[in-house]
Design a protein around this motif. Structure first.
Motif, PDB file in Angstrom:
ATOM      1  N   ALA A 178      44.601  35.082  38.464  1.00  0.00           N
ATOM      2  CA  ALA A 178      43.791  36.274  38.734  1.00  0.00           C
ATOM      3  C   ALA A 178      44.443  37.504  38.126  1.00  0.00           C
TER       4      ALA A 178
ATOM      5  N   ASP B 215      50.271  32.236  36.307  1.00  0.00           N
ATOM      6  CA  ASP B 215      51.143  33.165  35.564  1.00  0.00           C
ATOM      7  C   ASP B 215      52.530  33.277  36.195  1.00  0.00           C
TER       8      ASP B 215
ATOM      9  N   ASN C  33      46.773  33.278  51.699  1.00  0.00           N
ATOM     10  CA  ASN C  33      47.792  33.639  50.706  1.00  0.00           C
ATOM     11  C   ASN C  33      47.754  32.777  49.441  1.00  0.00           C
TER      12      ASN C  33
ATOM     13  N   ARG D 259      44.220  27.760  51.964  1.00  0.00           N
ATOM     14  CA  ARG D 259      45.073  28.351  53.003  1.00  0.00           C
ATOM     15  C   ARG D 259      45.275  29.836  52.690  1.00  0.00           C
TER      16      ARG D 259
HETATM   17  P1  GDP Z   1      44.298  34.994  49.995  1.00  0.00           P
HETATM   18  O1  GDP Z   1      44.984  35.192  51.306  1.00  0.00           O
HETATM   19  O2  GDP Z   1      44.133  33.550  49.677  1.00  0.00           O
HETATM   20  O3  GDP Z   1      43.027  35.767  49.867  1.00  0.00           O
HETATM   21  O4  GDP Z   1      45.327  35.514  48.869  1.00  0.00           O
HETATM   22  P2  GDP Z   1      45.356  36.878  48.046  1.00  0.00           P
HETATM   23  O5  GDP Z   1      44.322  36.888  46.987  1.00  0.00           O
HETATM   24  O6  GDP Z   1      45.386  38.019  48.981  1.00  0.00           O
HETATM   25  O7  GDP Z   1      46.773  36.710  47.325  1.00  0.00           O
HETATM   26  C1  GDP Z   1      47.954  36.537  48.064  1.00  0.00           C
HETATM   27  C2  GDP Z   1      49.108  37.118  47.257  1.00  0.00           C
HETATM   28  O8  GDP Z   1      49.217  36.420  46.015  1.00  0.00           O
HETATM   29  C3  GDP Z   1      48.894  38.588  46.899  1.00  0.00           C
HETATM   30  O9  GDP Z   1      50.139  39.221  46.940  1.00  0.00           O
HETATM   31  C4  GDP Z   1      48.353  38.550  45.491  1.00  0.00           C
HETATM   32  O10 GDP Z   1      48.657  39.685  44.758  1.00  0.00           O
HETATM   33  C5  GDP Z   1      49.081  37.323  44.934  1.00  0.00           C
HETATM   34  N1  GDP Z   1      48.259  36.668  43.897  1.00  0.00           N
HETATM   35  C6  GDP Z   1      47.000  36.237  44.009  1.00  0.00           C
HETATM   36  N2  GDP Z   1      46.577  35.670  42.875  1.00  0.00           N
HETATM   37  C7  GDP Z   1      47.603  35.763  42.001  1.00  0.00           C
HETATM   38  C8  GDP Z   1      47.789  35.362  40.645  1.00  0.00           C
HETATM   39  O11 GDP Z   1      46.922  34.787  39.972  1.00  0.00           O
HETATM   40  N3  GDP Z   1      49.008  35.614  40.079  1.00  0.00           N
HETATM   41  C9  GDP Z   1      50.016  36.222  40.776  1.00  0.00           C
HETATM   42  N4  GDP Z   1      51.164  36.432  40.126  1.00  0.00           N
HETATM   43  N5  GDP Z   1      49.870  36.616  42.043  1.00  0.00           N
HETATM   44  C10 GDP Z   1      48.679  36.400  42.658  1.00  0.00           C
END
Ligand code: GDP
Length: 285
Positions: free
Chosen positions: A264, A230, A121, A119
């Motif tokens: 990540a 994390d 985010n 999904r």
């Molecule tokens: P996508 O919509 O599934 O591509 O999600 P994103 O990669 O854009 O991540 C959504 C939000 O979660 C962003 O604000 C990221 O910085 C945060 N986020 C993604 N992966 C991690 C993680 O491993 N740790 C933390 N703390 N935040 C993460």
């Protein structure tokens, strides 16, 4: 559950989903594996085997048995070999191939393929960024603007395999969105494994359940990746992992029984996941 019902449920959830997210995301770099290997033992275990660390906590807290299913337990050497597969070299390039909105626009390829679904985010872009971080010339751009056509993005990892970033479900998406994902999952002949991302801080949501049901209905082999580990305290994460592990053990047929928790941000679990991808695509041979 019939595919039509899944589509209907997905459509209704999509209508209600919030429309968030930036337009573009550009990826950066990660620590080289040699640096990771220089970490003190405890840190190294945390980075390479996040479940093992949680298991130690579980035993210390309650004397309870195993949560970690070490079905996939590669040597450091294999993890290192997988790292080099994910690092672009002059002989083995990692490159963006193309995007497609329909399966018949997808590149016709013989090499094994893996896809990432989840999904919006859930942390999918961030994970793909982490996987490709050693290939600094690969600039992965993902459209996240609500209302824009969501695409499947194809990346070629040398001669080894293709990695497909599927559109995140949850935004107001074009009506044929579910059809696209469904058709791909059902018909892509070279698809070796589907990686289904679940946010470890949130647990399995209704939208995740729809994707799980889709994988189960099509009898696909899939793997659950728990993102953002994390973010939570160790105790909370342990609770979530136990719950999700129980779900996988009792409610699924096609899901690989070993969970892959990752961050990540700290890169914890990312090396193991790369190695698993390399293994199941036959790239370690
Ligand atoms: P996508 O919509 O599934 O591509 O999600 P994103 O990669 O854009 O991540 C959504 C939000 O979660 C962003 O604000 C990221 O910085 C945060 N986020 C993604 N992966 C991690 C993680 O491993 N740790 C933390 N703390 N935040 C993460």
């Amino acid at each position: 559950m019939a595919a039509a019902r899944l589509r209907h449920r997905m459509g209704r959830l999509l209508e209600r989903a919030p429309a968030l997210g930036p337009w573009l995301r550009v990826y950066s770099t990660s620590p080289a594996f040699a640096e990771v290997l220089r970490l003190p033992q405890k840190q190294l275990t945390k980075v390479l085997y996040p479940l093992r660390e949680l298991q130690q906590r579980l035993v210390a807290d309650s004397g309870q048995g195993l949560i970690e299913q070490r079905l996939f337990d590669p040597s450091l050497e294999d993890i290192g070999r997988a790292e080099s597969i994910f690092a672009a070299t002059a002989r083995s390039r990692i490159e963006y191939l193309s995007s497609a909105v329909r399966l018949d626009h997808a590149p016709s390829l013989q090499q094994p393929e893996v896809c990432f679904i989840g999904r919006s985010n859930v942390g999918k872009s961030s994970l793909i960024k982490a996987l490709f971080a050693l290939a600094s010339d690969v600039e992965v751009r993902i459209s996240k603007k609500p209302g824009h056509t969501k695409k499947m993005n194809f990346f070629k990892v040398g001669k080894h395999f293709t990695l497909v970033d599927m559109p995140g479900y949850g935004y107001r998406a074009p009506e044929d969105f579910v059809d696209m994902v469904e058709a791909y999952l059902k018909e892509r002949n070279n698809l070796k494994r589907t990686f289904l991302l679940v946010d470890s801080a949130v647990g399995i949501t209704k939208l995740d359940n729809i994707a799980i049901e889709m994988c189960e209905e099509f009898a696909l082999p899939y793997v659950m990746v728990l993102t953002k580990i994390d973010k939570s305290s160790k105790g909370y994460l342990l609770k979530q992992v136990l719950q999700i592990q129980k779900f996988v053990n009792t409610q699924t047929q096609g899901c690989f029984p070993q969970l892959f928790p990752i961050s990540a941000v700290t890169y914890s679990g990312v090396h193991l996941l790369k190695c698993f991808i390399a293994e199941i695509t036959g790239s370690l041979k």
